[in-house]
Design an enzyme around this catalytic site. Structure first.
Site, PDB file in Angstrom:
ATOM      1  N   ASN A   9      -4.540 -30.581 -10.925  1.00 25.96           N
ATOM      2  CA  ASN A   9      -3.571 -30.808 -11.886  1.00 25.96           C
ATOM      3  C   ASN A   9      -2.867 -32.101 -11.379  1.00 25.96           C
ATOM      4  OD1 ASN A   9      -1.427 -31.063 -13.512  1.00 25.96           O
ATOM      5  ND2 ASN A   9      -0.356 -29.566 -12.681  1.00 25.96           N
ATOM      6  N   TRP A  10      -3.479 -33.178 -12.234  1.00 30.93           N
ATOM      7  CA  TRP A  10      -2.889 -34.503 -11.512  1.00 30.93           C
ATOM      8  C   TRP A  10      -1.698 -34.976 -12.075  1.00 30.93           C
ATOM      9  CZ3 TRP A  10      -7.870 -37.988 -13.393  1.00 30.93           C
ATOM     10  CH2 TRP A  10      -8.874 -37.855 -12.369  1.00 30.93           C
ATOM     11  N   LYS A  11      -0.992 -33.952 -12.986  1.00 33.12           N
ATOM     12  CA  LYS A  11       0.223 -34.347 -13.507  1.00 33.12           C
ATOM     13  C   LYS A  11       0.347 -35.762 -14.017  1.00 33.12           C
ATOM     14  CE  LYS A  11       1.797 -30.682 -10.215  1.00 33.12           C
ATOM     15  NZ  LYS A  11       2.963 -30.453  -9.301  1.00 33.12           N
ATOM     16  N   HIS A  95       3.275 -24.670 -17.231  1.00 31.10           N
ATOM     17  CA  HIS A  95       3.429 -25.035 -15.724  1.00 31.10           C
ATOM     18  C   HIS A  95       5.006 -25.284 -15.868  1.00 31.10           C
ATOM     19  CE1 HIS A  95       3.838 -27.600 -12.287  1.00 31.10           C
ATOM     20  NE2 HIS A  95       2.388 -27.329 -12.072  1.00 31.10           N
ATOM     21  N   GLU A  97       6.855 -27.334 -14.337  1.00 31.49           N
ATOM     22  CA  GLU A  97       7.620 -28.417 -14.738  1.00 31.49           C
ATOM     23  C   GLU A  97       7.947 -28.393 -16.214  1.00 31.49           C
ATOM     24  OE1 GLU A  97       4.677 -30.781 -12.802  1.00 31.49           O
ATOM     25  OE2 GLU A  97       5.332 -30.211 -10.767  1.00 31.49           O
ATOM     26  N   GLU A 167       1.866 -19.572  -9.481  1.00 27.77           N
ATOM     27  CA  GLU A 167       2.372 -20.858  -8.695  1.00 27.77           C
ATOM     28  C   GLU A 167       3.833 -20.518  -8.402  1.00 27.77           C
ATOM     29  OE1 GLU A 167      -0.002 -24.608  -9.359  1.00 27.77           O
ATOM     30  OE2 GLU A 167       1.397 -24.491 -11.159  1.00 27.77           O
ATOM     31  N   GLY A 173       4.575 -28.694  -4.588  1.00 26.08           N
ATOM     32  CA  GLY A 173       4.928 -30.125  -4.079  1.00 26.08           C
ATOM     33  C   GLY A 173       5.778 -30.124  -2.879  1.00 26.08           C
ATOM     34  N   SER A 213       1.017 -26.303  -3.202  1.00 27.98           N
ATOM     35  CA  SER A 213       0.749 -26.901  -1.677  1.00 27.98           C
ATOM     36  C   SER A 213      -0.415 -26.403  -1.210  1.00 27.98           C
ATOM     37  CB  SER A 213       2.086 -26.747  -0.943  1.00 27.98           C
ATOM     38  OG  SER A 213       3.138 -27.250  -1.087  1.00 27.98           O
ATOM     39  N   GLY A 234      -2.176 -29.656  -7.148  1.00 30.57           N
ATOM     40  CA  GLY A 234      -1.452 -30.769  -7.374  1.00 30.57           C
ATOM     41  C   GLY A 234      -1.872 -31.944  -6.456  1.00 30.57           C
ATOM     42  N   GLY A 235      -1.081 -32.321  -5.501  1.00 26.68           N
ATOM     43  CA  GLY A 235      -1.103 -33.381  -4.510  1.00 26.68           C
ATOM     44  C   GLY A 235      -2.403 -33.650  -4.068  1.00 26.68           C
TER      45      GLY A 235
END
Ligand code: PGA
Length: 251
Positions: A9-11, A95, A97, A167, A173, A213, A234-235
């Site tokens: 998930n590059w966001k 998500h 966010e 999640e 993150g 994470s 993500g990251g």
């Protein structure tokens, strides 16, 4: 049996050029991997070139959101018809966010789930509790509500097509991962809820990813758990080599 899927998930990261560069590197690294599904969620602006960059490979492309109408006066929104037309196969929905910053409700997310299914794409439905929920002992209740909301009105056949990403919001993150034991316990409770809704056969076919994470150094332990069927990353999905290291942990 259910499939293990490792999804990135590059966001709100990567220009078109950066997206194509990463995917070109990734598709070489993952050549021949067939036991694990590989998906990258890219921003809308990069989707068209992203799909072209992975054409003919085992990497699939996800959008990170959609509006649940086919077309119309919804300035600034993107429809499932448009995504399908580009060759997008998955859509990340709900998500944390989006729930937090864009106030998305379970009801609205459920409309999106139905719209994505109706156009033959796979929803990746994100759920998860906040830190205060966990501390107050409300983890299962929160996840149950989000599962009930997201899957509302679906048949068992439709439910089987959905990928769930659990999640915990406190792990996203932050570098804090749920321990494999805590993650497994929560995944089991989520599958139990799906069993109550759709029966054991359907619940056992639903892929439930862990997200928050997940990194090359903790992926193996998490993925070894009985009810953890992959990851939403993500990251560590931004660099092809990091993402590939997580895929290797799933093999
Ligand atoms: P993270 O993000 O891996 O950077 O914690 C996961 C996600 O938000 O999907």
């Amino acid at each position: 049996m259910r499939k293990t899927i490792i999804a990135g998930n590059w966001k709100m990261n990567k220009t078109n050029k950066e997206a194509v560069e990463m995917l070109t590197e990734l598709k070489e690294l993952v050549k021949g991997v067939d036991s694990v599904g590989i998906v990258i969620g890219a921003p809308f602006t990069a989707l068209s070139d992203a799909v072209k960059a992975v054409e003919g490979s085992n990497v699939k492309i996800a959008a990170e959101n959609v509006y649940p109408k086919d077309s119309g006066a919804y300035t600034g929104e993107v429809s499932p018809v448009m995504l399908k037309d580009l060759g997008v196969e998955y859509v990340i929905l709900g998500h944390s966010e989006r729930r937090e910053y864009f106030k998305e409700s379970d009801e609205f997310i459920n409309e999106k789930v139905k719209a994505v299914l109706a156009h033959g794409m796979t929803p990746i439905l994100c759920i998860g509790e906040k830190l205060e929920d966990r501390e107050a002992g409300r983890t299962d209740e929160v996840n149950k509500t989000q599962i009930r909301g997201g899957f509302a009105g679906l048949t068992g056949e439709e439910a089987k097509k959905i990928v769930v990403a659990y999640e915990p919001v406190w792990a996203i993150g932050t570098g804090k991962t749920a321990t494999p034991e805590i993650a497994q316990e929560t995944h089991k409770a989520i599958r139990q809820e799906l069993t109550e809704m759709f029966g054991e056969e359907v619940a056992n076919e639903i892929t439930i990813q862990y997200g928050g994470s997940m990194k090359p150094n903790n992926a193996k332990e998490l993925l070894a758990q009985a009810d953890i069927d992959g990851g939403l990353i993500g990251g560590a999905s931004l660099k092809a080599t990091d993402f590939y290291d997580i895929i290797k942990a799933a093999l």
